[in-house]
Every structure is written in C-alpha cells, then in structure tokens.
Motif scaffolding. Structure first.
Motif, PDB file in Angstrom:
ATOM      1  N   ALA A 826      -9.112  -2.664  -1.341  1.00 32.43           N
ATOM      2  CA  ALA A 826      -7.706  -2.972  -1.581  1.00 32.43           C
ATOM      3  C   ALA A 826      -7.152  -2.481  -0.180  1.00 32.43           C
ATOM      4  O   ALA A 826      -7.663  -1.497   0.633  1.00 32.43           O
ATOM      5  CB  ALA A 826      -6.993  -1.940  -2.325  1.00 32.43           C
ATOM      6  N   VAL A 832      -0.823  -0.599  -6.245  1.00 25.62           N
ATOM      7  CA  VAL A 832      -1.762  -0.839  -7.286  1.00 25.62           C
ATOM      8  C   VAL A 832      -0.969  -0.677  -8.836  1.00 25.62           C
ATOM      9  O   VAL A 832      -0.708   0.355  -8.920  1.00 25.62           O
ATOM     10  CB  VAL A 832      -2.855   0.263  -6.986  1.00 25.62           C
ATOM     11  N   ASP A 836      -5.437  -2.947 -11.867  1.00 26.11           N
ATOM     12  CA  ASP A 836      -5.911  -3.563 -10.623  1.00 26.11           C
ATOM     13  C   ASP A 836      -7.107  -3.126 -10.091  1.00 26.11           C
ATOM     14  O   ASP A 836      -7.385  -1.871 -10.302  1.00 26.11           O
ATOM     15  CB  ASP A 836      -4.891  -3.170  -9.506  1.00 26.11           C
ATOM     16  N   TYR A 838      -9.341  -1.958  -6.861  1.00 28.00           N
ATOM     17  CA  TYR A 838      -9.261  -1.639  -5.542  1.00 28.00           C
ATOM     18  C   TYR A 838     -10.544  -1.536  -4.974  1.00 28.00           C
ATOM     19  O   TYR A 838     -10.298  -1.268  -3.737  1.00 28.00           O
ATOM     20  CB  TYR A 838      -8.449  -0.316  -5.536  1.00 28.00           C
ATOM     21  N   TYR A 868      -7.669   0.700 -11.463  1.00 28.72           N
ATOM     22  CA  TYR A 868      -6.844   1.664 -11.555  1.00 28.72           C
ATOM     23  C   TYR A 868      -6.429   1.809 -12.983  1.00 28.72           C
ATOM     24  O   TYR A 868      -6.051   0.958 -13.720  1.00 28.72           O
ATOM     25  CB  TYR A 868      -5.806   1.077 -10.790  1.00 28.72           C
ATOM     26  N   ILE A 876      -1.969   2.370  -2.244  1.00 28.85           N
ATOM     27  CA  ILE A 876      -2.975   2.625  -1.623  1.00 28.85           C
ATOM     28  C   ILE A 876      -2.604   3.341  -0.455  1.00 28.85           C
ATOM     29  O   ILE A 876      -2.076   3.119   0.466  1.00 28.85           O
ATOM     30  CB  ILE A 876      -3.994   1.662  -1.090  1.00 28.85           C
ATOM     31  N   ILE A 895      -5.098   7.006  -3.534  1.00 25.64           N
ATOM     32  CA  ILE A 895      -4.035   6.450  -4.336  1.00 25.64           C
ATOM     33  C   ILE A 895      -2.659   7.443  -4.443  1.00 25.64           C
ATOM     34  O   ILE A 895      -2.969   8.434  -4.864  1.00 25.64           O
ATOM     35  CB  ILE A 895      -4.478   5.855  -5.517  1.00 25.64           C
TER      36      ILE A 895
END
Lengths: 1164, 362
Positions: A826, A832, A836, A838, A868, A876, A895
């Motif tokens: 990502a 995020v 999602d 990443y 996530y 991120i 994150i």
C-alpha cells in the motif's frame, strides 16, 4: 495603626532583616537540591541497571573466566587449553557481507535483530608439542544493555544521538533482543550470608538461618533451631537434626566449658537455657570430636559419584562440614574454628531471641534485603552457558583426539569455531523468554524479563525503576506488603500497584543507587590495620566480654574490637578520603554488639551530606561552584562532603531532614526531601497535600497517559503506539518533572476546568467536555499499529512474492486492492478502509513440500494477503522493507488512526482522579466568566470530599496564578509554590483570592448563584476508544458519527439461541468470539433458588445446557447402557434418567480415580 | 440585609448581589405576575425607551459595547448566535497530493481548517447536503505547495532556522487561492486569503514538502469551532460598588480599601482620606470581591451588578469587521424568529389539516 500585612511587607523590604543585610552571605545552604541533578547527570536515571551491567562486563565476566579457565582432554593427557583473558567487544553487525559493521540499537529494533556484541577470549593451547596463543577468539555474542559502557550511545551528544534515531531522554538500561526491548527487572531477595533469626509463634520455634552463597552461585541454607527446648543444627545434606553440642564438637570445640563460653558467654540466663544441650550430647555418649564426626558422618547424604574406596564416616562428616555447611565461611587448611564460632554465634542469637522477643530479626527490613540486577543474572547465565560450552568443547576435542590416526595436526581452535552459537542462543533465549533455568545452580525462574512498556515515556521509565519481589503473590500476608519505615528515601512510598502485587512490586526512589560487589580482601586487611583482633585467637570470654564488639565483614565473623566507635570513625574517614570504595558501609549494631562492614552487591544506598561539628560540609560556596559547573557530583564524594549510606548505616546515623534541624549529634543532612519519592510519584504536584492512596492510584495511571514517547517516536515501528497530537508541559511542574524530562516529553494538556455540576451527565466522576475545545485539538491522539510479515524463502527453493493489484473481468481494480501499488504494498499516506489489502503477499502452494525439486519460478501461488481488520479506517504511516538476521525479507507496515475524544473516553488528572467523558457540550452552552473564558472541562465537585485530593485544588490555584503571571509554577513535594503567594497573584490580577470566579450560564445567560472554582488543571488522556473520525480530512461529519456508533455496538453486540457446544462437557461455549451462550452464573442461580423457581432452574441449568439421558441401575447405583447394567449383569432394575452431561462426566472421572459414585434412585 | 440595602442603595429589582460566597438575585423579576398589583407587561414603547446600545471601544479586531435594558435571554441569544450561528468560511476538505513532513495528514488538515479566512460569507452559498457538488458558488479552492530547501546563501555559522533554510515554516500566507468559475469577478478586489498570513502551520526541514488542495466552504460554529467568526464573544454585567453611608470606611484604611478594587475604581480624597466611587471607571472593576474578605470593611460596602446592563466584548477572528458582528447576529436572530413565526402561523393554518406541520430547518 498600620495593617499587619503591610507591616510584614515593610519588614521584608528592609535592607536589614534579622540583623543581616541583603548582600550578606546566606548561612543556610541554598539550593542544595542542585546536588540531585548533579547526581542524575553522573548516574542517569537507571544507573542501577547500567552499573550492574558494566560491572558484569568489566569485572565479573573475568572472574567467571578465571574460575573456569581450563579445558583438558580425557583422551590425551598432554593436551590443554587455557583461557587467559576475556572481554566484550562493541556491538556490530552479524551480516557476513557487511562493509560497515557498526550498528545502532534503533536499527536492531526495526530489523528485529539483537543488539549484541561479541565475547572475545584469548586462549593458549597445545598444538602438537608447541603452545599456541590466540587472541580475540569469538565464543558467542552477548546482548548489550543500552547506554552501558559497551553501547554505542554512551557519551554521545544530542546531535549524534539524533543521527542514530535515538532519543536523548531515553534512559537506556534495557536490551534489544530480536527487535523487542526487554528489561530485566530488579529482583528483591533476602540477603545472603547473614544470620536471620525468626520465630514461629504457633510452634514456639526460634531459628537462626543463614543462606550461604559463595561465588559460583552454590546456595545452601543452614539452620540453628530450637526443638523441644533444645537446639539443633539443620542442613539439607544431613538427614537428621544435629544436636548443637555435637555439631560444635565436630567443628573442633571439644570441651563443654568452651562450648558454653562460645554460645552462652557469661550470662547466667543463657547458660541455663543452653545447659540441656550439653546433657544431650553426653547422653548420646559423644564426648570427643571423633565421636561427634562419626555421629554426623553416619547421617550425611553422600554423593556416590566418586569411584574408589568407601571413606570412613568421620571423613564424610568432615568434608561436609568444611565444604557444604555454611560454605561461605572460609576454611583455611582445615581450620574449622571460624566456622565453629559462626555456628556458636547463630546459637547465641537463638538463645537471645528465646530470652527476649525483641532480638528476633525483621525479614522485611530493607537492610536485610538485597537487590539482584541484570548484571548478576547475566553473570549466572554466562557461567552456566560457558561451562556447557567448555564441556561441549571438551567432548568434541575428545572425539577428535580419540581417532587413532590424523592427517594433520590437531588444532583446538578449529574445533572451537564449530561449537555453534550455544552462548549466543542461550542469552537470546533467556532474555526473550524470561526463563532463567540453570540446572547447574538450581535456579528455575520465569518472568525475569519483561517487554519494555512504551505506552508513554513515564511507563518506560517507571519500568526501569521497578523492583519485583520473589515473594509469591497469592499468599495473604501483610508483612512483606507493608510500608517499611526503612524504605525511607530508598523505595518510593507511593508507587506500587493495586491488587495482588500491592506492596510486593516496589519502585526505587529518585536518588538511590544499588551497589555492586567490592572485593572484601583489602577491607579485611584495613580492618586488621585499624586494630581489629583476629577472631581465631579469641575464646568466648573475649568475644562476649563487656566492652568487646565483634567485627563482621559481609556477615562473616572476622575479629574483635574494644573500641567500636573509634574503629568505625576511622574506617569512615578512610572511606571519605577515598581509600575504600564509597559503597562500603560500616555501622555498629548495639543489640548484637557487632560492627558490620558490608561490601557486597545489591545493597540500596543513597547519598547524603556529611555533617560535622553541627555544620553541613557542603556550603554555599560549593553550590556556587556546582552552579558554575566547576564541581561535579563525584568531586563532592571525593572531597568527603557527601557520602553514600546504605540502609543499615543510615539506621546508625543521625540524619537531619532540614538544616534547621541540625543538633550537635547530627551526622548527616538530607540532600532534598522530595527524593523519597520515585520518578513516577514525582510527577504529582503537591502530593503532600493528597490522601496517600490517591498518589498511589496516580502512579498507576500516570503510566497509562497518552503523550510523547520519545524524540524518535515517529521513527519507531512499535506493535502499538499511542501518541498525543498536542502534548503540553504542565503549568504546575515539579522539580522531578524537570529532572526526568517530563516537560520535554509530556503526556497531557492543561485544561481549563470549572468545578461545578452540569447537566447530570457528570455523576460518578464523569467529565463534561467542550466541543469547541475538541474541534481545536484538545485530547486528540494518534494510534499507530504495526503490521509485519515475512517474505519467506522455503527450504525447497520456493519463496513468497508480492504481487500488484489483480484486475477483475472488467479490467477494473477491486475496491479492496485500490491502495496497492506496483510493488504489492500500500502507498504511504493512503487511507485503509476495513477489509482493504495493504500487503498483497502470495505464497507457493507447495511451500512445505520438501520433496519438491522443480523450478521455483514455475510453482503455483495462492493469495496470502494482509488485510486491514479494524472497523475504523486508518492511514498508512510508514512502510519498511528490510531483512532479518537469517536473510528473510521483512516488511513492516505502520497504520495510523487519529482519534478525537468522544463519549466514554477516559481522562485523568494527576491526582488519581479518573473519569470518563459523559457529555460533549457546545461552546455556547458552556458557562463563561467575565473575561469570556469558557472551560474545556467541567468536573463535578463531588469528586473532592471523599477523595481529599487537596493537591488538585492547589494545582488549580497555582496553575491559574501561573497563567496570570505568565510563568510556570512549582508543585514540588514538601515545597513548591505557596498557596498564599498564588492567592496574592490572583488578587493582583483582579481575581478572587480563592480561585473562584463568577460565571454566567451559557444556557440561560444569567449569572450563577455560586462562584465556581475555575482554572487550569493538567489532564491526561487514557485509552481512547477507536473511532472513525477526523472529519477535517476529506470526510463529512454526520455520516461518520452515525457509523462510529454503529461500529461500537457491533463490536459488543451478541446473543444466541442455539449454537456450538464444548466437546468435553457438551455445555454451550463461552465468549462472543466462539458464539457462546450467556451464562446463568452462581449468583443468578442463587436468585432463582430464592424465588423457588425450580422449573426455571432445571431448564436453565440442565435442559437448555447439557441434558443427557443415562441408564442407571437401581441395584448397584452405577451407570449402564441400553437398559443393561454391566456390573449386575442384569437389565431388571434399570432406570432411565436425565442428568447434566457434566455430572455423567464427573462420575466417570471419579471412577477413573478409583472412587465409586453410586446413584441412589427414588421415585419422584 | 434589608437595612444594609437601604443604606447602600442595593435594589434587588435591578441589581445582582455579589456577596462574599455567593451571588444573589440573579434572575430578573420584571415580568407580569411576580409582584402583585404591578403591571410588568411588555410594551414596545417602554422597551424602546429603556434599550440603549453604546459602543465603548472599537479596534480593528475587537469591539466592546454596552447593551442596556434587555433581558439576559436576549443578550445571551446575541452571544450564542455570534459563537455558533453566524456563518463563516473555513477549509473543510483537504486533498493531499504529497506530504513528506513529520506531521500526519489528518493533523495538518485539522490545522488548515482552523485558519481564519477573509472571505465574506454573504458572497457564498451554504453547501446544504453532503452530496452537494462543489460549485464556484459554494466552494473556494486553495493550493498549498511548499518545499523546504537549504538556503545556499546563508552564512555558515548561522543557527537561525529561518536563515539556514528556505521555507522552514509553512505559514498561512502560503495558501494560494485558485479562482474557480466566476469567482475571479465576485471576489475581485478582495482575494480570498487567510486573515493573518503569519500563522505557523507546520515546521519543515530540507527535503520535505507538502502539496495539497483545499476546499473551503461556508458553515456555522455549532457544526465545528472553525466556522465560528469570533475568537470569543461574551458579556459581563456592569459592576457596582455600593458604599454604606452609615458606616464609612475608616480613613486610615482608605488606601487598603482602594487596593481591594481595580485601579481607578475607588477615589481617596487626599485630604480627608474619604473614599468614593469613580462612576466613570466603575466598568473596569473586575469583581475580585477582595473588599468582602477583610473583616474591617464589613458593612462598609456592598458589591452588585446591574442585571440589565451587559458589557459585551467581541473579538472578530474572521471576515467580519468587529462592528458588523452584532448586526450579523441580529440578522441571524431575525431569520430564526421569522422561521418560528412561520411555523407558528403554520400551526394556525394546519389546525384544519392532519396536525403535522412541515417546519423549515432552523
């Protein structure tokens, strides 16, 4: 008539006051507290850990080597290998192809490696007929303590530290092992080699015990105890209790007269009490030493490992007495007399305690405690690992030497290179798991190390000063948990957890030091030079003579002196002159008539100003020089102005708390009273005005406050990191805050507080927050969470890979892959959303197939993405790609979530007063004062009467005065800005002296009838709830708020009608995560019983839970099956009944344990 | 108390008593039915007669004016509307193209939102729903593109970061307006920009840069504090110091008595040491209640405040000139009243209907 106050003012403004002009030198030592920053500058906040580690690395490791310095071979008697020197290098990189070998601790944290340095030895060994010497042979790696003298951070400037991504305020004292920061907590133990007299009032037993510990860690405990009015010697290696007279006879005191003299002395009472013991020996027919030895010898546990002829019993006894019993008393040339005197002294202490209960020792007295630190634990571990290393080395050398013909000459160095990483792995394993299991030293300890808590700067610091007790937490005894008077100045009286570990886990006070071992040989020599008579030349008459005092060095009896005061005085003069280490303590124990000298490690001590002739040695001139930086703390020590006192010596001194308290007999002066508190309790303003438990609560809560963690906080990738967006230093500071750097790494904000009731949503400590304050950034914090994965290479040649976002059939990238970039990761800064991906990792399908031999490139892959999971979107923050020590690619993604305070978030002031946010109110609804100031927080006044946190009220007053005067105020313990001065500032600025303002209600617009206590209080945020907000950032308010609440409920909501059951009991599972049932607990059951709702009970507890049909025999009462009783071999009297499956299980388990449960059946 | 009142002139009908530990008579009583046989019904003439508005002080940033002769609810309504309902323009949406600074995007976005802009809200429309498309009528676009570099011409030994680096600070002045549609014409002469270009938004070091686009919209303070056009708007009641003529302040304590009040409030006669109140400076009194603390002044003085004399203090922190703010708030208030009136009239009409009244969003 002039006003009284004005008169005072005039008095104070006079050029002469009490006969002194303004320019005259001040007699009292102003600012002597400046010695404290000087002390901390030299020692640092966690000096105990670092000193201990340095001692291990510089001194102890060499001693260990010396004790285990030879490796020989059983095969070739001509072969030998000797270690001549050992030292620990500086931390370096282990990567084989590295050009720059230097490494920083921060790199180790990020890369999940160990911050360690090689242990290098110099060896000499035989190769054929020649002797070869090799220096700098690496035998393993030692994890290095940060800021120790082997650490690259030591002595670096702030700029250099910044270049290494290190925070200058970080105290160090911990290890970085496999990327995690590990602390070896200080362990509290009873002191070794000292006689402790205890009683058991229930059994009427008085016993003197002594745990002997010699270098090498071998420990054994010897008791001298009363049993049925007589005294016995007890030891693990002897089966039976030895009557004390026999023991003494065996130790070479043959005549009864001498025994009596050595134990009872000339006191008639003791003689009478001791006499039966002599009779006892006579009754057993033991008169000579030989007889005594024979008696003991037949009862000694003998190690049968030695081959060879069986030795006579007396020889076994002699060996046991010389080497195992009281092993710490030196035996030179089989002269057992010192040991005999030691046993006699133990006996005498028992006699004294029997006679007078006050002579029983206090186990909880801090002077009887020793603190074990990282250095000692590592030394033990190293000795164990090194011994194993040597025995492994020996066996592999033997293996080579056993081979009859060798092509080339045997070089032991080559063998050494192939010894593997036993030492390295041993250290890493022990520190990362915290298990110290050293069979060799009979040591089995778990939980020695802990992960350094980085919740806040204070939590990390608090952890470094923590002391854990060996005492088990479950026992309900108050003694070890109680606050000991001898803790004064050494251990913080406030900082201890609540609950089971209360009083057992302690914290060091601000100005303490823990000693390391000092060689006792020279001290004994000095003692003899100062006129001590050797104990070996004395009999009981002299030892217990009216004017003689026994001189003990580290618990061992060494000699006698007739002039104890003069001896101690002379000894102290030598110490103050620097001829003896400053950490050697000497004191007189008048109860035992002894002079004790201690040089062992683990004693707690602290510095104090020496007072002579009623005047402190430190004068204003010295402080002036200190201010000009021409003197340092060590100079004060060297010049004999300040000295360290341990708890025992402190007890023998006469210490003035303030200079005005000095009387002619005073020997010392405290440097500063607030140093009795620790680093964490030092954050509390005006703690001396608070109810004591509130300070204790604050010590627990201050560690949870969210704030700044370190200057390197944005470079760190921790599992979980809470950061405050706008941390502020408190308006009301303390000196401790400045000393530990809390003003530079604060955790909290100065909130304007109105102490009043508002809306009813403030009951039970709830707080009202101002929405506008939250909009403007009050209480906002960031949560950073690490997500790491390895891109692995598998043994069969296949490997994981990263893939870019896959397309769906329309050539579109799926929503959950929309933040994945070309490299499969990502992008930094992307949002995020839940679900999602990443890290788009893919793994080979045949990763664990070791038979696979095909092309690694052609294997099929399956998706193994990192998704996530949190219900709240994040961003991120950072992506790191690196590789670990074993060449696996490591990817860490950090994150970030930014959260603003919401209903239910916890806030706390610095006075143990926590509360949740109960309501968020618009600014226009908040009350305001004449200046138009609106509070950030409204606190309910009911929080005050029962809590009695007067310190909080004074903090508000001082804070308000500080705001008005434009400067920070101090709330230092036992000092700080005075309420009177604060009120004066308020009056001068047109406010009420009491801090109460006239407020206008924001709702009605009318003035309030009550004046409201109004001003700034430092508030800390704790545990914010996860939220989905930050509307400032590309989002819309109403939408988010609704969603957030939904998520909160979704997280918790749970119900079940029917569902999974546990296999063993067939009862419904437990917990939301397992879709469990809601338990009808014991208390609920009690209610139903009370109502008499039997049918409901039956349904809830059995029918809806684990009802089970069984067949039971009415004849034998046992369970059967299919209407058949296997015991009676009949089906005549079988009955079917319903019982809980758990009951059936219980019957069967009982039967497995040979217990027969029989059911007696009756018709209902 | 009654006797003290008569000798000091304390009137519970007009005054709020300020005692040592509490305030008394905080609520107004001049409404019908409170006093028997007195008529307190509201009349426009009386109201007009009593109502006074007088500007006491006016500067570029703030205004102090007296509002006399109204009930607390009216004064409070003005204050509340100023804080929460007078619209202004602030950055609401931030689109980040690049941000390599130490500050997180969300935090910087929040800071950007707090920057007061000089855009006259009357020139813009409110974005009614979240789904509304941004148009040149409801959105103003700003750009922020700042890169920090080393200042090559800086002297070697300089330690000042603003000399050593170019753009070491991102300031409000770095926001540049990007005209959309007909905005170039509408805002001609007064380009949208932050009211204060020197607000430090962030610090940077060489190699760091930000590149963002911001959409500012019209909003009100009750939605977010950034839309509030005032730094603060508040009022206090006019202080009164009521001396007891029956018990004068002892002359030897006159100066001490003077010190118990704000400077200039109490005059001391240089000859007789007699104290008197300077009516002109009375408004400067902060009501510290210090005089009530000293037992020697007991009974000499009473403190009070005029219940219907509101000293407003309003600091403007946005596009409005301070003198415009009270008027704007009245305007909003009138709109609200109009809404209410419409709804009330709707009730009358709807009597015949099903009873449900469609109300405008107030």
């Amino acid at each position: 008539m002039e006003n009284v106050e004005d008169e005072e003012w005039i008095q104070m403004n006079k050029t002469e006051w009490r006969g002194l002009g303004l320019t005259d030198p001040i007699k009292s030592v102003e600012d002597k507290w400046l010695l404290l920053p000087a002390f901390l500058k030299v020692k640092g906040l966690v000096k105990q850990h670092i000193d201990s580690f340095n001692y291990f690395v510089d001194v102890d490791i060499k001693n260990i080597l010396k004790a285990n310095n030879k490796v020989t071979s059983d095969v070739d008697p001509r072969f030998w290998l000797k270690y001549t020197d050992i030292h620990v290098g500086f931390p370096d990189r282990t990567d084989a192809d590295a050009i720059d070998k230097s490494v920083t601790p921060h790199e180790c944290r990020l890369r999940d490696t160990t911050y360690g340095a090689p242990i290098l030895v110099t060896i000499q060994y035989t190769r054929g007929k020649s002797v070869v010497r090799r220096a700098n042979v690496n035998i393993g790696r030692l994890p290095i303590m940060l800021r120790s003298n082997k650490c690259v951070l030591t002595g670096r400037s702030e700029a250099q530290l910044a270049r290494m991504s290190e925070c200058p305020l970080d105290p160090g004292g911990y290890f970085v092992v496999k990327g995690t920061e590990k602390v070896i907590l200080v362990q509290e133990q009873l002191s070794k080699n000292r006689i402790i007299v205890e009683t058991d009032p229930a059994k009427g037993v008085v016993q003197a015990s002594c745990t002997s510990s010699t270098h090498g860690g071998l420990k054994s405990k010897t008791y001298v105890a009363t049993k049925k009015g007589k005294i016995y010697l007890r030891h693990n290696s002897i089966h039976e209790d030895v009557p004390i007279a026999i023991a003494l006879k065996a130790l070479g005191i043959q005549s009864d007269k001498e025994i009596l003299l050595l134990t009872a002395g000339n006191s008639e009472a003791y003689k009478d009490a001791f006499a039966p013991n002599l009779e006892d020996a006579a009754r057993l027919g033991i008169f000579t030493r030989h007889q005594a030895l024979e008696w003991i010898g037949s009862r000694v546990k003998v190690n049968r490992r030695m081959m060879g002829p069986r030795r006579p019993a007396w020889e076994e006894a002699l060996e046991a007495l010389a080497t195992i019993v009281l092993a710490h008393v030196p035996v030179v040339g089989m002269d057992l007399r010192p040991k005999a005197i030691f046993v006699a002294t133990m006996t005498r202490r028992v006699l004294m305690a029997v006679d007078d209960e006050k002579m029983v020792d206090d186990r909880d007295y801090v002077g009887n405690k020793r603190l074990e630190l990282a250095g000692q634990l590592l030394a033990l571990l190293f000795e164990d690992l090194f011994k194993t290393f040597n025995s492994n080395l020996k066996s592999s050398i033997d293996k080579v030497l056993k081979k009859p013909s060798r092509t080339n000459e045997f070089d032991a160095w080559n063998t050494m290179q192939f010894q593997g990483d036993h030492i390295t792995a041993g250290f890493v394993r022990a520190i990362s798991t915290g298990n110290w299991s050293l069979k060799r030293f009979r040591m089995e300890r778990a939980g020695v190390t802990h992960v350094l808590s980085r919740l806040s700067f204070i939590s990390a610091l608090g952890m470094m000063t923590r002391i854990s007790s060996q005492f088990e937490k479950t026992r309900k005894v108050s003694g070890p948990r109680a606050l000991q008077p001898s803790q004064w100045g050494m251990l913080c009286p406030s900082d201890t957890p609540e609950g089971e570990a209360c009083g057992l886990v302690k914290n060091l006070a601000l100005m303490t030091h823990i000693t390391t071992d000092v060689d006792e040989e020279p001290i004994i020599k000095i003692a003899f030079m100062l006129g001590v008579e050797d104990i070996r030349q004395s009999t009981g008459t002299e030892i217990y003579g009216p004017n003689t005092f026994v001189v003990n060095v580290n618990g061992t009896i060494n000699g006698l002196t007739r002039f104890p005061a003069r001896f101690v005085h002379n000894f102290r003069r030598l110490r103050r002159a620097g001829r003896v280490s400053e950490f050697v303590s000497v004191y007189i124990n008048h109860h035992h008539r002894t002079v004790n000298i201690a040089s062992d490690g683990g004693r707690i001590c602290r510095p104090m100003i020496i007072v002579e002739y009623g005047r402190p040695m430190v004068t204003s001139e010295h402080i002036q020089l200190l201010k000009q930086k021409s003197l340092e703390f060590d100079d004060f020590l060297r010049q004999g102005l300040v000295e360290y006192l341990d708890v025992n010596e402190e007890n023998d001194s006469y210490i003035a708390l303030y200079e005005r308290d000095i009387v002619p007999t005073t020997t010392h002066l405290e440097i500063e009273p607030f140093t009795i508190l620790g680093a964490v309790a030092g954050l509390i303003p005006y703690p001396h005005h608070n109810q004591s438990p509130r300070n204790t609560y604050q010590c627990a809560m201050g560690k949870q406050a969210i704030g700044a963690i370190g200057y390197n906080q944005f470079d760190r990738i921790d599992t979980l990191l809470y950061l405050s967006v706008y941390p502020q230093q408190p308006m009301v500071k303390t000196k401790t805050i400045e000393l530990i750097g809390y003003d530079k790494l604060p955790a909290g904000q100065n909130a304007t507080v109105a102490v009043m009731s508002y809306s009813g949503y403030d009951i039970e400590d709830a707080l009202i927050l101002n929405r506008a304050s939250l909009d403007r950034g009050y209480g906002r914090c960031q949560v950073l969470r690490k997500n790491a994965t390895l891109i692995r290479k598998y043994p069969n040649g296949t490997f994981d890979r990263l893939a870019d976002a896959p397309m769906d059939e329309n050539g579109q990238i799926q929503k959950k892959y929309d933040i994945i970039q070309m490299d499969g990761l990502a992008g930094v800064g992307e949002r995020v959303d839940p679900g999602d991906v990443y890290i788009n990792k893919q793994s080979p399908t045949n990763a664990n197939d070791n038979a696979f031999t095909g092309q690694a490139a052609s294997v099929p892959y399956k998706n193994a993405p990192m998704t996530y999971k949190s219900p709240v979107a994040g961003h991120i923050d950072k992506v790191m790609i690196s590789d670990t020590e074993n060449d696996q690619t490591l990817i860490k993604v950090l994150i970030r979530q930014t959260r603003r305070p919401e209903l239910g978030d916890k806030f706390s002031s610095r006075h143990g007063q926590k509360g949740v946010c109960g309501l968020i109110v618009n600014q226009e609804d908040m009350p305001f004062n004449d200046q138009g100031i609106v509070p950030d927080t409204i606190m309910n006044p009911h929080g005050f009467p029962s809590r009695m946190t007067v310190g909080k009220m004074i903090e508000l007053l001082a804070g308000k005065a500080g705001v008005l005067a434009g400067k920070l105020q101090y709330g230092t313990a036992f000092g700080g800005s005075k309420v009177e001065d604060m009120s004066r500032i308020l009056i001068e600025n047109g406010f009420s002296y009491a801090g109460k303002d006239m407020l206008t209600s924001g709702i009605t617009g009318e003035p309030m009838e009550a004046y409201v206590y109004f001003g700034p209080i430092y508030y800390q945020v704790r545990e914010p709830l996860p939220s989905l907000n930050c509307r400032e950032f590309n989002h819309t308010p109403s939408f988010i708020r609704v969603q957030k609440l939904k998520h909160m409920v979704m997280d918790k909501m749970h119900a079940r009608a029917r569902g999974p059951r546990a296999t063993l009991t067939r009862q419904p599972t437990e917990g939301r995560s397992r879709e469990g049932g809601l338990r009808l607990g014991e208390m609920e059951r009690d209610c139903l019983i009370g109502y008499g709702a039997t049918q409901l009970l039956l349904e809830r507890l059995m029918i809806s839970s684990d009802k089970f049909e069984v067949n039971a025999c009415q004849e034998c009462g046992l369970l059967g099956y299919n209407g058949w009783c296997p015991f009676c071999k009949s089906s005549k009297k079988m009955a079917q009944l319903t019982i809980p499956y758990a009951a059936k299980l219980l019957f069967q388990e009982l039967m497995a344990m040979n217990v027969v449960p029989r059911l007696i059946l009756d018709d209902a | 108390m009654a006797s003290a009142s008569t000798s000091t002139g304390f009137d519970p009908r007009k005054h709020v008593g300020v005692r040592a530990e509490r305030a008394t008579n905080v609520s107004s009583t001049d409404f019908p039915g409170y006093y028997p046989d007195e008529d307190h019904s509201w009349s426009l003439e009386q109201f007009k007669e009593k109502l006074q508005v007088k500007v006491q002080r006016l500067s570029g940033r703030s205004i102090e004016f007296d509002l006399v002769g109204v009930d607390a609810s009216i004064a409070n309504a003005v204050r509340r509307i100023l804080i929460a309902e007078v619209p202004s323009i602030a950055v609401e949406y931030v689109y980040v193209w690049n941000n390599t600074t130490v500050m997180a995007d969300e935090v910087f976005a929040q800071r950007l939102g707090m920057v007061p802009l000089n855009v006259d809200p009357t020139l813009m429309e409110m974005k009614e729903a979240v789904t509304d498309q941004p148009t040149d009528r409801n959105t103003i676009v700003f750009k922020l593109a700042v890169t920090c570099e080393r200042n090559k011409s800086a002297p070697k030994d300089s330690t000042d970061d603003s000399v050593r680096f170019v753009n070491s600070e991102v300031r409000a002045g770095h926001l540049t307006w990007v005209p959309q549609g007909e905005q170039g014409v509408v805002f001609a002469g007064k380009e949208p920009a932050p009211t204060n270009p020197n607000i430090v938004l962030m610090k940077m070091r060489p190699g760091q840069e930000v590149d963002m686009e911001m959409h500012a919209i019209k909003g009100v303070g009750k939605d977010h504090a950034k839309f509030s056009p005032v730094a603060t708007a508040s009022y206090r009641l006019l202080p009164l110091v009521l001396l007891n003529h029956k018990k004068p302040v002892p002359p030897e304590l006159a100066h001490k008595f003077q010190k118990c009040f704000s400077p200039g409030v109490i005059r001391v006669d240089p000859v007789t040491n007699e104290v008197s109140v300077d009516e002109h400076n009375l408004r400067n009194e902060t009501m510290s209640r210090e005089a009530l603390r000293h037992p020697e002044f007991e009974g000499c003085v009473e403190l009070a405040r005029m219940r219907d004399h509101f000293i407003f203090h309003v600091e403007s922190e946005g596009p409005y000139a301070p003198e415009r703010l009270p008027l704007e708030s009245i305007k909003v208030m009138r709109e609200k009243i109009a809404t209410l009136k419409r709804a009330a009239e709707g009730l009358l009409v709807a009597d015949s209907g099903d009873g449900d009244v469609q109300m405008a969003d107030a």
